[in-house]
Design a protein around this motif. Structure first.
Motif, PDB file in Angstrom:
ATOM      1  N   LYS A  10       0.822  -1.199   0.000  1.00 20.02           N
ATOM      2  CA  LYS A  10       0.000   0.000   0.000  1.00 20.02           C
ATOM      3  C   LYS A  10       0.863   1.259   0.000  1.00 20.02           C
ATOM      4  N   VAL A  11       0.266   2.362  -0.458  1.00 17.73           N
ATOM      5  CA  VAL A  11       0.940   3.650  -0.411  1.00 17.73           C
ATOM      6  C   VAL A  11       0.947   4.131   1.045  1.00 17.73           C
ATOM      7  N   ASP A  12       2.119   4.501   1.535  1.00 20.76           N
ATOM      8  CA  ASP A  12       2.292   4.914   2.924  1.00 20.76           C
ATOM      9  C   ASP A  12       2.069   6.426   3.032  1.00 20.76           C
ATOM     10  N   VAL A  13       0.988   6.830   3.709  1.00 28.03           N
ATOM     11  CA  VAL A  13       0.625   8.236   3.842  1.00 28.03           C
ATOM     12  C   VAL A  13       0.681   8.640   5.310  1.00 28.03           C
ATOM     13  N   VAL A  14       1.342   9.745   5.588  1.00 30.85           N
ATOM     14  CA  VAL A  14       1.341  10.336   6.920  1.00 30.85           C
ATOM     15  C   VAL A  14       0.455  11.577   6.889  1.00 30.85           C
ATOM     16  N   ALA A  15      -0.507  11.642   7.801  1.00 32.41           N
ATOM     17  CA  ALA A  15      -1.388  12.806   7.930  1.00 32.41           C
ATOM     18  C   ALA A  15      -1.030  13.528   9.223  1.00 32.41           C
ATOM     19  N   ALA A  16      -0.885  14.842   9.150  1.00 36.99           N
ATOM     20  CA  ALA A  16      -0.421  15.597  10.309  1.00 36.99           C
ATOM     21  C   ALA A  16      -1.478  15.701  11.402  1.00 36.99           C
ATOM     22  N   GLU A  46      -7.883   8.757   3.958  1.00 38.50           N
ATOM     23  CA  GLU A  46      -8.532   7.445   4.020  1.00 38.50           C
ATOM     24  C   GLU A  46      -9.700   7.342   3.047  1.00 38.50           C
ATOM     25  N   ARG A  47     -10.472   8.409   2.923  1.00 39.12           N
ATOM     26  CA  ARG A  47     -11.617   8.365   2.016  1.00 39.12           C
ATOM     27  C   ARG A  47     -11.181   8.354   0.555  1.00 39.12           C
ATOM     28  N   VAL A  48     -10.162   9.122   0.226  1.00 37.88           N
ATOM     29  CA  VAL A  48      -9.686   9.181  -1.158  1.00 37.88           C
ATOM     30  C   VAL A  48      -8.808   7.977  -1.489  1.00 37.88           C
ATOM     31  N   GLY A  49      -8.010   7.547  -0.522  1.00 40.94           N
ATOM     32  CA  GLY A  49      -7.076   6.450  -0.760  1.00 40.94           C
ATOM     33  C   GLY A  49      -7.716   5.082  -0.738  1.00 40.94           C
ATOM     34  N   GLY A  50      -8.738   4.901   0.102  1.00 43.12           N
ATOM     35  CA  GLY A  50      -9.380   3.600   0.202  1.00 43.12           C
ATOM     36  C   GLY A  50      -8.412   2.518   0.643  1.00 43.12           C
ATOM     37  N   ASP A  51      -8.611   1.329   0.090  1.00 45.74           N
ATOM     38  CA  ASP A  51      -7.785   0.178   0.469  1.00 45.74           C
ATOM     39  C   ASP A  51      -6.363   0.248  -0.085  1.00 45.74           C
ATOM     40  N   ALA A  52      -6.106   1.229  -0.964  1.00 45.59           N
ATOM     41  CA  ALA A  52      -4.779   1.312  -1.589  1.00 45.59           C
ATOM     42  C   ALA A  52      -3.753   2.042  -0.729  1.00 45.59           C
ATOM     43  N   VAL A  53      -4.193   2.624   0.395  1.00 44.44           N
ATOM     44  CA  VAL A  53      -3.272   3.401   1.218  1.00 44.44           C
ATOM     45  C   VAL A  53      -3.270   2.914   2.668  1.00 44.44           C
ATOM     46  N   LYS A  54      -2.168   3.177   3.331  1.00 44.49           N
ATOM     47  CA  LYS A  54      -2.049   2.986   4.781  1.00 44.49           C
ATOM     48  C   LYS A  54      -1.790   4.362   5.359  1.00 44.49           C
ATOM     49  N   VAL A  55      -2.706   4.857   6.194  1.00 44.83           N
ATOM     50  CA  VAL A  55      -2.631   6.226   6.697  1.00 44.83           C
ATOM     51  C   VAL A  55      -2.254   6.220   8.178  1.00 44.83           C
ATOM     52  N   THR A  56      -1.264   7.021   8.520  1.00 47.19           N
ATOM     53  CA  THR A  56      -0.854   7.207   9.905  1.00 47.19           C
ATOM     54  C   THR A  56      -1.092   8.654  10.308  1.00 47.19           C
ATOM     55  N   ASN A  57      -1.850   8.862  11.376  1.00 44.62           N
ATOM     56  CA  ASN A  57      -2.121  10.200  11.902  1.00 44.62           C
ATOM     57  C   ASN A  57      -1.085  10.523  12.972  1.00 44.62           C
ATOM     58  N   LEU A  58      -0.363  11.631  12.824  1.00 46.42           N
ATOM     59  CA  LEU A  58       0.653  12.016  13.795  1.00 46.42           C
ATOM     60  C   LEU A  58       0.046  12.469  15.116  1.00 46.42           C
ATOM     61  N   ALA A  59      -1.174  13.001  15.085  1.00 49.71           N
ATOM     62  CA  ALA A  59      -1.836  13.510  16.292  1.00 49.71           C
ATOM     63  C   ALA A  59      -2.868  12.492  16.758  1.00 49.71           C
TER      64      ALA A  59
END
Length: 313
Positions: free
Chosen positions: A36-42, A51-64
């Protein structure tokens, strides 16, 4: 903005590289292992969009983390390593200085500043506290763009473009999901337009100046007790001026936030004979948020509270 006390970046980055760099690349649940595409959200609204735009293709990590005021974010070594390794980092320049510094040092070519989608609006003049210093390009600007659903939709479109440039095979899917999210946000916008169209009052007194975009979009008048930073303490003159206006306008509700102390709002509410109520700027979700709570549901809760406070019909 806020009392940010990040780790010295060079020291923290060194720790991250020395202790966590290998682990970040080999983790079983990491993006590389999952494909998956590794996305960091601040902070949370950017997590929601990713998460809504990426769907199952992304892994999202929230820093806060939930329940933590994002202005005050202090990055840990593992988080710095995450920014350095991410395929895409989403942030808003000037909102979290620790993130700005980390992106500049570690991920400048793999980061997207959502403040560049549309120009930020100025914070209200009465919200500039005495002694504030210019620390970044967006000093004196209101960062809370996500409280206007149409602005968040524009951000989602650009996030889809950035994800598509990282992961070309799924570019069309990102665009389709951004279009679907835009439709949901347009529905939310219509609900606010209709729900706040006919009200007895249009002044909202808030603990700090977080609701400028929402107020401008729906023809409300934000009256902040203090400035853009939730940590800013209003001076006695500011409080007296807001109290006088609240009495003059017949304000029935003084709004405070979920993640900061309600003390000032409660004191003012008592003084003017109003009640104190939460109006959520959605900088982050509460730590005790019910399952399924998201940006859309919290915005609708805000709408209900505004309608009650303003006696809307």
């Amino acid at each position: 903005m806020g009392g940010v006390r990040p780790l010295p970046l060079l020291l923290a980055t060194g720790i991250a590289v020395a202790t966590l760099g290998t682990a970040a690349c080999s983790s079983d649940d990491g993006a590389a292992a999952s494909g998956k595409v590794d996305v960091v959200a601040a902070f949370y609204p950017l997590q929601f969009v990713a998460e809504r735009v990426g769907g199952d293709a992304v892994k999202v990590t929230n820093l806060a983390q939930p329940g933590v005021e994002p202005h005050d974010l202090e990055l840990q070594p593992k988080q710095l390593a995450g920014i350095a390794d991410a395929d895409l980092s989403l942030y808003l320049a000037g909102f979290q200085p620790a993130v700005d510094e980390a992106v500049e040092a570690e991920a400048k070519d793999r980061a997207f500043d959502v403040a560049t989608v549309q120009p930020l609006s100025d914070a209200p003049e009465e919200a500039h506290e005495e002694g504030e210093k210019e620390e970044h390009a967006n000093e004196g600007k209101d960062p809370h763009v996500w409280l206007d659903p149409t602005r968040l939709a524009a951000i989602a479109d650009k996030v889809a473009e950035r994800l598509g440039s990282v992961d070309k095979d799924n570019a069309d899917a990102y665009e389709d999901r951004a279009t679907a999210l835009r439709k949901e946000l347009a529905t939310l916008d219509t609900e606010f337009e209709t729900g706040l169209k006919t009200c007895d009052r249009r002044d909202i007194v808030t603990s700090h100046a977080a609701f400028g975009y929402l107020a401008a979009k729906y023809n409300l008048n934000q009256v902040p007790i203090s400035g853009v930073s939730p940590e800013a303490e209003p001076n006695p003159q500011q409080v007296a001026e807001v109290a006088a206006l609240a009495k003059e306008k017949g304000v029935t509700t003084i709004f405070f936030e979920t993640l900061v102390s309600p003390k000032v709002a409660e004191t003012l509410a008592k003084e003017v004979g109003a009640k104190a109520e939460v109006l959520d700027p959605i900088e982050g979700l509460a730590s005790d948020a019910a399952p399924g709570t998201d940006y859309l549901s919290v915005m609708r809760q805000n709408l209900g509270k505004l309608r009650a406070a303003l006696s809307c019909r």
